[in-house]
Scaffold this motif. Structure first.
Motif, PDB file in Angstrom:
ATOM      1  N   ALA A  44       0.824  -1.206   0.000  1.00 19.00           N
ATOM      2  CA  ALA A  44       0.000   0.000   0.000  1.00 19.00           C
ATOM      3  C   ALA A  44       0.859   1.256   0.000  1.00 19.00           C
ATOM      4  CB  ALA A  44      -0.925  -0.013   1.218  1.00 19.00           C
ATOM      5  N   ALA A  45       1.935   1.245   0.778  1.00 14.54           N
ATOM      6  CA  ALA A  45       2.801   2.427   0.851  1.00 14.54           C
ATOM      7  C   ALA A  45       3.400   2.759  -0.506  1.00 14.54           C
ATOM      8  CB  ALA A  45       3.903   2.201   1.885  1.00 14.54           C
ATOM      9  N   THR A  46       3.758   1.740  -1.286  1.00 18.10           N
ATOM     10  CA  THR A  46       4.344   2.007  -2.599  1.00 18.10           C
ATOM     11  C   THR A  46       3.345   2.668  -3.544  1.00 18.10           C
ATOM     12  OG1 THR A  46       3.784  -0.154  -3.574  1.00 18.10           O
ATOM     13  CG2 THR A  46       5.884   0.004  -2.376  1.00 18.10           C
ATOM     14  N   LEU A  47       2.059   2.567  -3.197  1.00 13.34           N
ATOM     15  CA  LEU A  47       1.011   3.195  -4.003  1.00 13.34           C
ATOM     16  C   LEU A  47       0.524   4.500  -3.383  1.00 13.34           C
ATOM     17  CD1 LEU A  47      -1.053  -0.041  -4.738  1.00 13.34           C
ATOM     18  CD2 LEU A  47       0.613   1.071  -6.236  1.00 13.34           C
ATOM     19  N   GLU A  53      -6.095  -0.294   2.149  1.00 13.66           N
ATOM     20  CA  GLU A  53      -6.729   0.471   1.073  1.00 13.66           C
ATOM     21  C   GLU A  53      -6.468  -0.115  -0.315  1.00 13.66           C
ATOM     22  OE1 GLU A  53      -6.799   4.865   3.254  1.00 13.66           O
ATOM     23  OE2 GLU A  53      -5.426   4.533   1.575  1.00 13.66           O
ATOM     24  N   VAL A  54      -5.825  -1.267  -0.382  1.00  8.86           N
ATOM     25  CA  VAL A  54      -5.575  -1.937  -1.663  1.00  8.86           C
ATOM     26  C   VAL A  54      -6.599  -3.054  -1.822  1.00  8.86           C
ATOM     27  CG1 VAL A  54      -3.927  -3.299  -3.003  1.00  8.86           C
ATOM     28  CG2 VAL A  54      -3.125  -1.375  -1.613  1.00  8.86           C
ATOM     29  N   GLY A  55      -7.125  -3.215  -3.015  1.00  8.68           N
ATOM     30  CA  GLY A  55      -8.144  -4.221  -3.261  1.00  8.68           C
ATOM     31  C   GLY A  55      -7.574  -5.598  -3.539  1.00  8.68           C
ATOM     32  N   ARG A  56      -8.481  -6.572  -3.590  1.00  9.75           N
ATOM     33  CA  ARG A  56      -8.092  -7.967  -3.748  1.00  9.75           C
ATOM     34  C   ARG A  56      -7.343  -8.243  -5.041  1.00  9.75           C
ATOM     35  NH1 ARG A  56     -12.701 -12.461  -4.553  1.00  9.75           N
ATOM     36  NH2 ARG A  56     -12.792 -11.405  -6.576  1.00  9.75           N
TER      37      ARG A  56
END
Length: 260
Positions: A44-47, A53-56
């Protein structure tokens, strides 16, 4: 599953760092790590996102990309299965298996701040459904009590015992840092135990002594890398190019990992 699971040896723990992108996965594999995991917080941090907060689909595609980059078994951090219902958790695990991953983990956390942990019976049903869908995937079942201020070792052990009965291959209670409690956990279950290295917690040697079979680092490597970024940026803001003197180890490791 057999080859990856065989790396889990109580007393001789598999050191399985959590990579955060394809480059870090390549470097870690080239350094000799036999298997890697993803990290939901690191990915998530890289985004530019927070954990959760990242989806499946994005999480599974990320894990598959790391697997292709590293060329070693990769276990995907699938958070709470991105679902509540057992059948939906099973669908997530099935997608991970179809992506060719070696393993995945599923938590008993709900994502609801008011009631952060699933009821024990429901949590077991979720693991049972995941195990049925896993096939040859190594399924790690996580009891999240200690990450949510529920320092109830007896309940954590009971949950993990129910998860092993439901078909989990590896058991994990992130947040445990007391060596005696970790030793008790290892004695009370019949599956390999993963432990997360934590500040103030026991080191690798002590964890090996009490029978831990796998050790991971969570998002720590990601934020170590970001600490290097911050230090370099602070140099630049101060008008200094001192960061150039620190390029060597990282650049050399990347060059070795990507040499053809």
């Amino acid at each position: 599953m057999t080859d990856f699971l065989a790396l889990h040896r109580p007393g001789e723990p598999l050191l399985m760092p959590n990579a955060f992108d394809a480059g870090s996965a390549k470097i870690l594999a080239a350094m000799g790590f036999a298997a890697l995991a993803t990290t939901s917080s690191g990915h998530a941090a890289t985004l530019g996102l927070r954990d959760g907060e990242v989806g499946r689909d994005e999480a599974i595609a990320h894990a598959a990309a790391l697997m292709r980059a590293a060329g070693v078994p990769v276990s995907a951090d699938l958070e709470n299965g991105f679902a509540d219902a057992p059948e939906d958790v099973a669908a997530t695990v099935r997608l991970a298996r179809e992506a060719g991953l070696a393993g995945c983990s599923v938590e008993d956390a709900t994502g609801d701040a008011g009631a952060p942990i699933h009821d024990a019976a429901h949590a077991r049903d979720r693991v049972a459904a995941a195990a049925e869908a896993a096939g040859d995937l190594v399924l790690t079942a996580r009891a999240e009590n200690h990450l949510y201020d529920r320092a109830d070792l007896a309940d954590t052990i009971a949950r993990l015992q129910s998860f092993q009965e439901a078909g989990a291959d590896v058991l994990y209670a992130p947040g445990l840092r007391d060596l005696d409690e970790i030793a008790t956990l290892c004695r009370e279950v019949d599956r390999p135990v993963n432990v997360l290295l934590l500040p103030g917690g026991p080191d690798v040697a002590r964890l090996a002594e009490v029978g831990v079979a796998r050790i991971s680092v969570g998002g720590a490597f990601t934020f170590n890398a970001y600490s290097g970024l911050v230090a370099a940026a602070e140099d630049l803001l101060a008008g200094s190019a001192a960061y150039l003197d620190r390029l060597g180890p990282g650049r050399a490791a990347f060059d070795r990992a990507t040499r053809r």
